[in-house]
Scaffold this active site. Structure first.
Site, PDB file in Angstrom:
ATOM      1  N   GLU A   1       0.832  -1.208   0.000  1.00 37.16           N
ATOM      2  CA  GLU A   1       0.000   0.000   0.000  1.00 37.16           C
ATOM      3  C   GLU A   1       0.868   1.260   0.000  1.00 37.16           C
ATOM      4  OE1 GLU A   1      -3.518   2.018   2.803  1.00 37.16           O
ATOM      5  OE2 GLU A   1      -2.297   0.361   3.556  1.00 37.16           O
TER       6      GLU A   1
ATOM      7  N   CYS B   1      -5.757  -2.796   2.558  1.00 41.77           N
ATOM      8  CA  CYS B   1      -5.689  -2.710   4.013  1.00 41.77           C
ATOM      9  C   CYS B   1      -6.995  -3.110   4.701  1.00 41.77           C
ATOM     10  CB  CYS B   1      -5.258  -1.300   4.407  1.00 41.77           C
ATOM     11  SG  CYS B   1      -4.859  -1.101   6.157  1.00 41.77           S
TER      12      CYS B   1
ATOM     13  N   LYS C   1      -9.865   2.614  -3.406  1.00 37.20           N
ATOM     14  CA  LYS C   1     -10.335   2.000  -2.162  1.00 37.20           C
ATOM     15  C   LYS C   1     -11.734   2.478  -1.796  1.00 37.20           C
ATOM     16  CE  LYS C   1      -8.861   1.090   2.599  1.00 37.20           C
ATOM     17  NZ  LYS C   1      -7.906   1.430   3.672  1.00 37.20           N
TER      18      LYS C   1
END
Length: 507
Positions: free
Chosen positions: A271, A383, A331
């Site tokens: 990430e 994540c 995301k």
């Protein structure tokens, strides 16, 4: 036993202990029987209390659970949020006290409207249904906090085989059902109704036998040859991550480690491995894309992305794929305070914690395409997204391989990153698919379709992890149906309990 079931501070203190015990049932401790012990203590603590006292007992359980299980939040607030020890401790206590209400309100609802001590079998089923409803609500309300679910304790336990069948929440339902049944067995036997006793024994043993029988059942099958993988763990300090003076050094680190790596099909960076907007790193990414293409490789990396949305410039935590790969991903599930600040007009500027770097991300759209790499569909997860069971299932059903990238440096040496890894393992088990997990400082790992780690780089080490993943097709029952069968079952059980309890009180 009398202290657990009676009103007063001893029972409330034991409820705090019961909540804390759940933490020991999860990673990194993995003492899974303690999940049953904690649930049994919680059930017994509510069984005879009036509603108002049940509210307090439920809050105590939640305080113990989150106080022990999310202690890593203190680390983030203190070390990276700039808060003093005292302020960080107070903020952690405030967070724990607030989120404990997720258990207080269901406990009140249980004692006020659902509980039927005179019908122990019905009582048991309703308790299990309400337990799952509480977990599901906690994963949805205000974007959700789907952490510390009891079902994760069974990743290596006898019930693991239920995960591909009904997801982690089916395991949670079974644990709550088992704990309440064990507490109610004396009442069932005392009732001397053979049919109820037989049903109780079947409900007690059946799910555990089924879970054990399905533990090594392969619900999915390979859809192609294995792909070789190199996942790079840079182990860059969080204090350096967003320092402009360190940008070139970080890009050079990932570039040089990639140049020195073996030839593989997939190269994965973690990430925000590229800690600058994608538009400002196009030259670097194009160069890395040419290098990957020359090796017949796909390179996938995390990178912030700026796009125009409704005539406004918005920032996204993203993934991009170059070389023999294509696609970007934005995301969708953002971390409160880490990636966006609720009520930011009020909170920003109060303390440094509310002004963390890159804490103004927007939410990506829901209808995004999968990443394409080497002719296969890869489901991207950034994540925090990997902790949402049904969200991951929706992406997994469209994919051949799962990919999650993360930066758990925020949580230091706490138990948070290892809990995060366990949840990623459960997602692979539920989907029956291989998962690539690339992180900045660990644990970088390859996870097989049974939720087991096949290779990894330990935390706080810089290195390249090599291994193979196999593209998979077919859908597990959970990917086909998600949580809907369990939602319907729990809704019927709770509705039935509400109606029968109401009738019983009017008779």
């Amino acid at each position: 036993m009398r202290w657990i079931t009676s009103p007063g501070w001893p029972g409330n203190l034991l409820a705090v202990v019961a909540g804390a015990l759940t933490t020991l049932a999860l990673a990194p401790f993995d003492i899974w029987p303690l999940a049953l012990v904690a649930l049994a203590m919680f059930y017994l603590g509510l069984r005879d209390l009036p509603p108002k006292q049940a509210l307090g007992r439920g809050w105590c359980y939640g305080f113990g659970l989150f106080g022990a299980g999310t202690s890593w939040i203190y680390y983030s607030i203190h070390h990276f949020g700039g808060a003093s020890v005292l302020l960080a401790g107070l903020l952690m206590l405030a967070f724990t006290a607030a989120i404990a209400w997720f258990f207080a309100l269901p406990a009140w609802l249980w004692a006020r409207w659902i509980r039927r001590n005179e019908a122990p079998l019905a009582d048991t089923l309703a308790f299990a249904a309400l337990w799952v409803a509480q977990e599901a609500f906690r994963g949805w309300f205000l974007t959700g906090f789907p952490w510390l679910y009891s079902g994760y304790s069974q990743l290596d336990g006898p019930l693991a085989g239920l995960a591909p069948l009904g997801g982690m929440w089916l395991i949670s339902f079974t644990l709550a059902l088992t704990a309440a049944l064990l507490c109610n067995l004396p009442r069932l036997i005392k009732a001397k109704r053979k049919a109820f006793v037989a049903a109780g024994v079947l409900l007690l043993l059946g799910p555990w036998c089924l879970g054990q029988a399905l533990k090594h059942h392969a619900w999915t099958s390979p859809s192609g040859d294995p792909l070789s993988v190199a996942a790079i763990q840079g182990n860059i300090e969080q204090s350096m991550k967003w320092d402009p003076a360190q940008l070139n050094a970080q890009l050079a680190l990932y570039r040089d480690m990639t140049f020195s790596s073996k030839r593989v099909d997939l190269i994965v960076w973690p990430e925000t491995a590229v800690p600058v907007l994608k538009e400002n790193a196009e030259g670097f990414l194009s160069m890395m894309g040419r290098f990957a293409a020359d090796r017949n490789s796909a390179l996938i990396t995390g990178v912030p992305i700026r796009q125009e949305v409704r005539h406004e410039q918005r920032f996204f935590n993203g993934i991009t794929a170059v070389g023999e790969a294509d696609g970007i991903y934005l995301k969708q599930k953002l971390v409160p305070f880490g990636e966006y600040v609720p009520m930011q007009d009020v909170l920003r500027g109060l303390i440094a914690f509310f002004d963390l770097p890159m804490s103004d991300f927007a939410r990506g759209p829901a209808d995004q395409a999968m990443l394409q790499a080497k002719g296969y569909q890869i489901a991207p997860l950034i994540c925090y997204e990997v902790v949402y069971p049904d969200f991951v299932a929706g992406l997994a059903a469209q994919s051949d391989i799962l990919l999650t990238i993360s930066n758990d440096t925020w949580f230091g040496t706490s138990i948070g990153p290892l809990q995060h890894l366990q949840m990623a393992q459960m997602r692979a088990l539920e989907a029956g698919r291989w998962m690539i997990r690339a992180t900045n400082n660990g644990v970088t790992a390859l996870i097989d379709p049974f939720g087991q780690i096949t290779t990894q780089i330990p935390q706080f080490e810089r290195g390249i992890m090599y291994g193979e993943v196999v593209p998979m097709h077919d859908l597990t029952p959970y990917l086909q149906w998600r949580s809907w069968p369990l939602i319907i079952l729990c809704s019927l059980l709770i509705g039935w309990a509400l109606i029968t309890s109401r009738i019983a009180k009017t008779v």
